[in-house]
Each structure stands twice: as C-alpha cells, then as structure tokens.
Enzyme design. Sequence first.
Site, PDB file in Angstrom:
ATOM      1  CG  ASN A   1      -4.554  20.320 -21.690  1.00 22.25           C
ATOM      2  OD1 ASN A   1      -4.755  19.122 -21.645  1.00 22.25           O
ATOM      3  ND2 ASN A   1      -5.184  21.180 -20.917  1.00 22.25           N
ATOM      4  CB  ILE A   2      -2.167  20.519 -28.206  1.00 21.62           C
ATOM      5  CG1 ILE A   2      -0.949  19.792 -27.624  1.00 21.62           C
ATOM      6  CG2 ILE A   2      -1.804  21.264 -29.496  1.00 21.62           C
ATOM      7  CD1 ILE A   2      -0.357  18.725 -28.512  1.00 21.62           C
TER       8      ILE A   2
ATOM      9  CG  HIS B   1      -2.341  28.394 -21.004  1.00 17.82           C
ATOM     10  ND1 HIS B   1      -2.469  28.558 -19.652  1.00 17.82           N
ATOM     11  CD2 HIS B   1      -2.868  27.176 -21.275  1.00 17.82           C
ATOM     12  CE1 HIS B   1      -3.059  27.495 -19.124  1.00 17.82           C
ATOM     13  NE2 HIS B   1      -3.314  26.637 -20.090  1.00 17.82           N
TER      14      HIS B   1
ATOM     15  CB  SER C   1     -11.921  27.146 -23.233  1.00 18.40           C
ATOM     16  OG  SER C   1     -12.344  27.933 -24.341  1.00 18.40           O
TER      17      SER C   1
ATOM     18  CG  ASP D   1      -8.961  23.625 -21.254  1.00 18.80           C
ATOM     19  OD1 ASP D   1      -8.315  23.102 -20.324  1.00 18.80           O
ATOM     20  OD2 ASP D   1      -8.434  24.335 -22.140  1.00 18.80           O
TER      21      ASP D   1
ATOM     22  CD  GLU E   1      -3.467  24.895 -13.725  1.00 20.64           C
ATOM     23  OE1 GLU E   1      -4.185  24.550 -14.680  1.00 20.64           O
ATOM     24  OE2 GLU E   1      -2.754  25.909 -13.754  1.00 20.64           O
TER      25      GLU E   1
ATOM     26  CG  HIS F   1      -3.252  22.775 -18.583  1.00 22.51           C
ATOM     27  ND1 HIS F   1      -4.449  23.353 -18.925  1.00 22.51           N
ATOM     28  CD2 HIS F   1      -3.566  21.697 -17.818  1.00 22.51           C
ATOM     29  CE1 HIS F   1      -5.439  22.668 -18.386  1.00 22.51           C
ATOM     30  NE2 HIS F   1      -4.929  21.650 -17.705  1.00 22.51           N
ATOM     31  N   GLY F   2      -0.486  23.945 -21.594  1.00 21.96           N
ATOM     32  CA  GLY F   2       0.485  24.802 -22.270  1.00 21.96           C
ATOM     33  C   GLY F   2       1.518  24.017 -23.051  1.00 21.96           C
TER      34      GLY F   2
ATOM     35  CB  SER G   1       1.242  24.740 -28.374  1.00 26.88           C
ATOM     36  OG  SER G   1      -0.102  24.384 -28.613  1.00 26.88           O
TER      37      SER G   1
END
Length: 309
Positions: A254-255, A180, A50, A82, A134, A211-212, A214
């Site tokens: 994405n993690i 996120h 990032s 990212d 995105e 994304h986001g 986790s």
Amino acid sequence: MSLVTSKEMFKKAYEGHYAVGAFNVNNMEIIQGIVDAAKQENAPLILQVSAGARKYANPIYLRKLVEAAIEDSGIDICLHLDHGEDFEICKQCVDDGFTSVMIDGSKYPFEENIALTKRVVEYAHSKGVVVEAELGKLAGVEDAVKVNAKDATYTDPDQAKEFVERTGVDSLAIAIGTSHGAYKFKGDPSLDFERLQTIEKLLPNFPLVLHGSSSVPKEFVDLCNKYGGAIPGAAGVPEEMLKRASQMGVCKINIDTDLRLAMTACIRQVLVENPAEFDPRKYLGPGRVAIKDMVAHKMRDVLGCSGKR
Ligand code: G3H
Ligand code: 13P
Ligand code: ZN
C-alpha cells in the site's frame, strides 16, 4: 476490460515472487497518473479508496473515474476499499460495485475482530467480492485511524493462522514495523522479516499485505523543503526492504504518502518558479506526470510487477 477482484493477481504475485501496488486515489489527476504508469509498465493494478477519499470526492465520482480509466486505458483494475471501519461501509462499497474491501478490525480484541471480519466476509463473498482484514496494529495517523507508536503491536504468527482459518478472509494485512504517513522511523528503519517468514510458513500460498509502505524519497522531501513548507524528520521504508518483502509472501503493498509527496513537491516547484500562474491545469498536469513517474518506478524497480499483467 473491467473491474476485477485481486484473486488472480495475488495468485500470480505469490507464485511469481512479486507484489501488486495498491495506490490510494482522491481525484482525477491521481487516478490518471497511476493508470498511465500501469499501462506503460504492463502491470496489474489495485486502486484503493479510503473513507476520507469518499468524503472528499463523493464516492460516485471516484467510482465513475475508475470506470472511465478502465474504458480509456483498456486495463483491468481492482477497486478496493481501504481501511473500512465497520460492516456498513464495507456493505456500501460492495453494493456500489467495489471488487475488494478491507475491514479493519485491528483496533478490536482478537475475538471481536474475528466476528466483524467474518460478517463482512460472508456478505462480500455472497456478492463475489474479496476481503482483506488486519491483525496487529500499525503506528501512525490516517483520517479515521490514529495509533500511537507505543500502542502499535506486531502481528502474532499463531493468531494470524487462526484468524485466517476462522474468518475465511482472502488476504491479511500484518504489522511488522511499517506505519502510515511520512514519519515512520525515528532511528534506523527496520522491519521484522523473521516474523514475516514465520507467518508465511504458517500460511502457505496465502497473500499478505503491507500497509504503510511509502519510502518517502529524499528527492521529494528535498523539493518540498526547497520550495517552502519544510517537512523535517520525514522517513520511510527503504525500497530495498519493500523489494525483499515483495519477493516473500507479501502480495499487496500500500502506497499513499509517496503519491502525496510526489504531487505536492511538483506543484510547489511549478508555483514557486511561476508565481504568476493561476491555471490549475498548469500545475495539476505536471503533478499527474510526477505521480506517473513515481508509480512506474515502484512497479519496475521495487515491487517487481512490471510486465506481469
Ligand atoms: O492508510 C491510509 C491512507 O493513507 C489513506 O489516508 O484516510 O487520509 O485518506 P486518508
Ligand atoms: P503510506 O502512508 O506509507 O503511504 O501507507 C498507505 C497505506 O497503508 C494505505 O492503506
Ligand atoms: Zn493502510
């Protein structure tokens, strides 16, 4: 072995109904933990950086560490920017040797997002680099992007089709309910799988990105809480939902937050149990193992990409 783009990885993931993990990296131990897991699991791998990571580590250190990881492990890695927020950072990363960049124009109106993404695609493609964009807004907080839950908007399927056709982008991050950070859901977690299915039908054979993603495992939250510094109200995407998305058109997941939680929980435990310890290797080393174990579990039990390299 070398830095590779995600093109071939996504083609295989789409056809094989699994997803490739994209993990955020900020330092040597995080890179080593993730790469150890990918090697053990024989899994394809995307490491992503990032703007905040570039600022923290100095971009050249991260790139050289990833090159070292490739040489040491003998595996191909896709190195991805990212949430690139403008043309300049994307160009910088392309020129620095990244094999994939994300231009995140999701905060702009549709036409502006298209124009910005197109510009990045033209430059990146001329250098053999692939581009993720995105459309739709995720709620949540990162260093560079802050979106309130009320401003989050899910991706419109017809716009997604038009966006991909007009920009020539290689993959698209969509908003279907993830966000996120460690506080994703206040009530029951839910993702809009119907919307995902509609987008998938309109964009066949096209890799989508989540994304986001986790899952904020309870074991890490409990450990963090137990060893000081409670994180109340943390809630992630259930792994069953990520598994389902991986079997659909989502090719990249994405993690980042789970890496942070795994490492921090472990370091807290080591330091609380050994208060006299002051050798960084004695807590960063176990932190690296915690990351490896968590990533291996994701690859094997959630994304389905173990054995797919
Ligand atoms: O989506 C954002 C990633 O979690 C990166 O977070 O901007 O704090 O490095 P960061
Ligand atoms: P998490 O905060 O859920 O780990 O998402 C990370 C991410 O989307 C990075 O781009
Ligand atoms: Zn993200």
